[in-house]
Design a protein around this motif. Structure first.
Motif, mmCIF file in Angstrom:
data_model
loop_
_atom_site.group_PDB
_atom_site.id
_atom_site.type_symbol
_atom_site.label_atom_id
_atom_site.label_comp_id
_atom_site.label_asym_id
_atom_site.label_seq_id
_atom_site.Cartn_x
_atom_site.Cartn_y
_atom_site.Cartn_z
ATOM 1 N N ARG A 97 9.503 -8.156 9.683
ATOM 2 C CA ARG A 97 9.698 -7.988 8.270
ATOM 3 C C ARG A 97 9.190 -9.018 7.512
ATOM 4 O O ARG A 97 8.445 -8.881 6.296
ATOM 5 C CB ARG A 97 11.309 -7.869 8.032
ATOM 6 N N ASP A 98 8.986 -9.996 7.778
ATOM 7 C CA ASP A 98 8.636 -11.560 7.281
ATOM 8 C C ASP A 98 7.083 -11.397 6.800
ATOM 9 O O ASP A 98 6.534 -11.494 6.018
ATOM 10 C CB ASP A 98 8.865 -12.965 7.743
ATOM 11 N N ILE A 99 6.237 -11.016 7.978
ATOM 12 C CA ILE A 99 4.928 -10.726 8.005
ATOM 13 C C ILE A 99 4.570 -9.713 6.829
ATOM 14 O O ILE A 99 3.782 -9.798 6.122
ATOM 15 C CB ILE A 99 4.426 -10.470 9.297
ATOM 16 N N GLU A 100 5.324 -8.707 7.059
ATOM 17 C CA GLU A 100 5.247 -7.532 6.058
ATOM 18 C C GLU A 100 5.312 -8.031 4.514
ATOM 19 O O GLU A 100 4.465 -7.748 3.687
ATOM 20 C CB GLU A 100 5.998 -6.438 6.391
ATOM 21 N N TRP A 101 6.469 -8.888 4.551
ATOM 22 C CA TRP A 101 6.841 -9.068 3.134
ATOM 23 C C TRP A 101 5.659 -9.988 2.481
ATOM 24 O O TRP A 101 5.345 -9.885 1.248
ATOM 25 C CB TRP A 101 8.048 -9.922 3.088
ATOM 26 N N LEU A 106 1.059 -11.313 -1.088
ATOM 27 C CA LEU A 106 -0.341 -11.615 -1.346
ATOM 28 C C LEU A 106 -1.201 -10.374 -1.949
ATOM 29 O O LEU A 106 -2.007 -10.779 -2.885
ATOM 30 C CB LEU A 106 -0.966 -11.964 -0.114
ATOM 31 N N GLU A 107 -0.868 -9.306 -1.602
ATOM 32 C CA GLU A 107 -1.816 -8.060 -2.104
ATOM 33 C C GLU A 107 -1.303 -8.178 -3.745
ATOM 34 O O GLU A 107 -2.159 -7.908 -4.365
ATOM 35 C CB GLU A 107 -1.415 -6.901 -1.308
ATOM 36 N N LYS A 108 0.008 -8.110 -3.995
ATOM 37 C CA LYS A 108 0.201 -7.977 -5.277
ATOM 38 C C LYS A 108 -0.098 -9.395 -6.328
ATOM 39 O O LYS A 108 -0.359 -9.003 -7.431
ATOM 40 C CB LYS A 108 1.995 -7.931 -5.388
ATOM 41 N N GLU A 109 -0.243 -10.238 -5.548
ATOM 42 C CA GLU A 109 -0.584 -11.688 -6.348
ATOM 43 C C GLU A 109 -2.124 -11.647 -6.417
ATOM 44 O O GLU A 109 -2.801 -12.408 -7.460
ATOM 45 C CB GLU A 109 -0.041 -12.868 -5.780
ATOM 46 N N ASN A 110 -2.913 -10.978 -5.750
ATOM 47 C CA ASN A 110 -4.262 -11.119 -5.402
ATOM 48 C C ASN A 110 -4.932 -9.617 -5.467
ATOM 49 O O ASN A 110 -5.647 -9.452 -4.317
ATOM 50 C CB ASN A 110 -4.790 -12.084 -4.375
ATOM 51 N N PRO A 140 4.632 1.848 7.999
ATOM 52 C CA PRO A 140 3.376 2.233 8.224
ATOM 53 C C PRO A 140 2.164 1.806 7.276
ATOM 54 O O PRO A 140 1.055 1.258 7.656
ATOM 55 C CB PRO A 140 3.500 3.752 8.204
ATOM 56 N N GLU A 141 2.796 1.812 5.788
ATOM 57 C CA GLU A 141 1.665 1.259 5.091
ATOM 58 C C GLU A 141 1.385 -0.305 5.184
ATOM 59 O O GLU A 141 0.235 -0.625 4.507
ATOM 60 C CB GLU A 141 2.252 1.792 3.525
ATOM 61 N N ALA A 142 2.370 -0.799 5.635
ATOM 62 C CA ALA A 142 1.975 -2.326 5.558
ATOM 63 C C ALA A 142 1.174 -2.690 6.679
ATOM 64 O O ALA A 142 0.604 -3.659 6.786
ATOM 65 C CB ALA A 142 3.382 -2.920 5.825
ATOM 66 N N THR A 143 1.016 -1.870 7.832
ATOM 67 C CA THR A 143 0.083 -2.212 8.769
ATOM 68 C C THR A 143 -1.461 -1.848 8.231
ATOM 69 O O THR A 143 -2.401 -2.478 8.752
ATOM 70 C CB THR A 143 0.118 -1.021 10.108
ATOM 71 N N ARG A 144 -1.617 -1.350 7.095
ATOM 72 C CA ARG A 144 -2.822 -1.082 6.516
ATOM 73 C C ARG A 144 -3.204 -2.230 5.708
ATOM 74 O O ARG A 144 -4.341 -1.982 4.764
ATOM 75 C CB ARG A 144 -2.970 0.325 5.860
#
Length: 316
Positions: A97-101, A106-110, A140-144
């Protein structure tokens, strides 16, 4: 975020998926072409990688690293840590969960900047599990989220595995007292041939040579499952670089090669460092620099191709 005077990184405490406060470091590139999310190993913290992480921004890559739940400042900084945080209080479910979060953060901030994921040792095992677990987390979406992956000395199997009876007893106890701490000394002499780096661990207030029953059982059992069944779920189109030293007396480079051989992946690479110990990034004779350069080159080679800018047609 708060910049540290005289340092090349920005440190911040960020609330994770459940509000747990995490100690984080960002080594920012001025104009980042990529961001590397780094997951450290068992019982250590991100401060041990400062000498390596400062090099990535010089090539346009930002590094974001965090002290894992149950370790480092996240667990031991008495002023900043969450009330419920404690050394060794962790398991694979929450670590995924932590890696996903942090990936989503990072995706949102960058927006628009490609993300890459790297894990070392136990962190390498977590990174491999992140993409091959049969159920969430991650979603599933977090693995992409990530363009490519790097694993250095991943903990799939130990070089000298513990007797099965000890593992069995440990697993049973983990269900009763999951966060009971037990000694977990890997032997400083096995980390690297850099004596100074090894001895610094003895004076490091954020390192304890101990682990929890649950944390250790998840790490070892999860590593075994990677080889027996989970490897089948590796995303075929997700490139991955494996780096391992053939002199590693902690995690098995042969298991890494076996995982590499088994996965069906169009963009995989195995880089073996002859004679290198477990912590190649701490090694002498230029091996640490070689590892950093190889990781940077791997990221650069997997950046999305830039589309040529449209030009106005010539006027006659």
């Amino acid at each position: 975020m708060q910049a540290v005077a005289g340092k090349d990184y920005i440190e911040a405490w960020l609330p994770g998926v459940d509000g747990t406060q995490f100690y984080t470091r960002t080594y920012p590139a001025t104009f980042p072409k990529a961001i590397l999310l780094f997951v450290h190993g068992f019982a250590e913290h991100v401060g041990r990688y400062e000498h390596a992480h400062v090099k990535y921004p010089t090539r346009g890559i930002t590094v974001f690293a965090f002290d894992l739940r149950g370790y480092g400042r996240t667990a031991l900084n008495q002023e900043k840590k969450s009330k419920d945080s404690a050394y060794g209080k962790t398991n694979w479910h929450v670590q995924m969960r932590d890696i996903e979060w942090f990936g989503k953060y990072l995706e949102k901030e960058n927006p628009g900047v490609p993300l890459f994921l790297m894990g070392h040792s136990a962190g390498g095992g977590q990174v491999l599990a992140y993409f091959t677990r049969p159920s969430a987390p991650p979603s599933p979406e977090a693995t992409r989220l990530f363009k490519a992956v790097i694993c250095s000395s991943p903990c799939i199997l130990l070089t000298s595995p513990k007797p099965r009876i000890i593992r069995w007893v440990g697993g049973k106890l983990a269900s009763l007292v999951p966060y009971q701490l037990i000694p977990a000394d890997v032997g400083l002499e096995n980390l690297s041939r850099n004596t100074a780096a090894n001895q610094a661990i003895l004076k490091d207030p954020y390192i304890k040579q101990m682990g929890s029953l649950r944390g250790l059982d998840d790490m070892l059992t999860g590593g075994e499952k990677l080889l027996t069944e989970d490897y089948k779920r590796w995303p075929k189109e997700l490139p991955i670089l494996f780096i391992h030293g053939t002199g590693d007396n902690i995690t098995s480079y042969k298991a890494t090669k076996e995982f590499y051989d088994r996965i069906d992946c169009t963009g995989k690479k195995l880089s073996l460092y002859e004679g290198a110990y477990h912590e190649i990034v701490q090694e002498t004779d230029g091996l640490g620099d070689r590892l950093v350069d190889e990781c940077i080159s791997w990221v650069e080679s997997h950046l999305p191709e830039k589309k040529p800018e449209a030009t106005e047609p010539a006027k006659l």
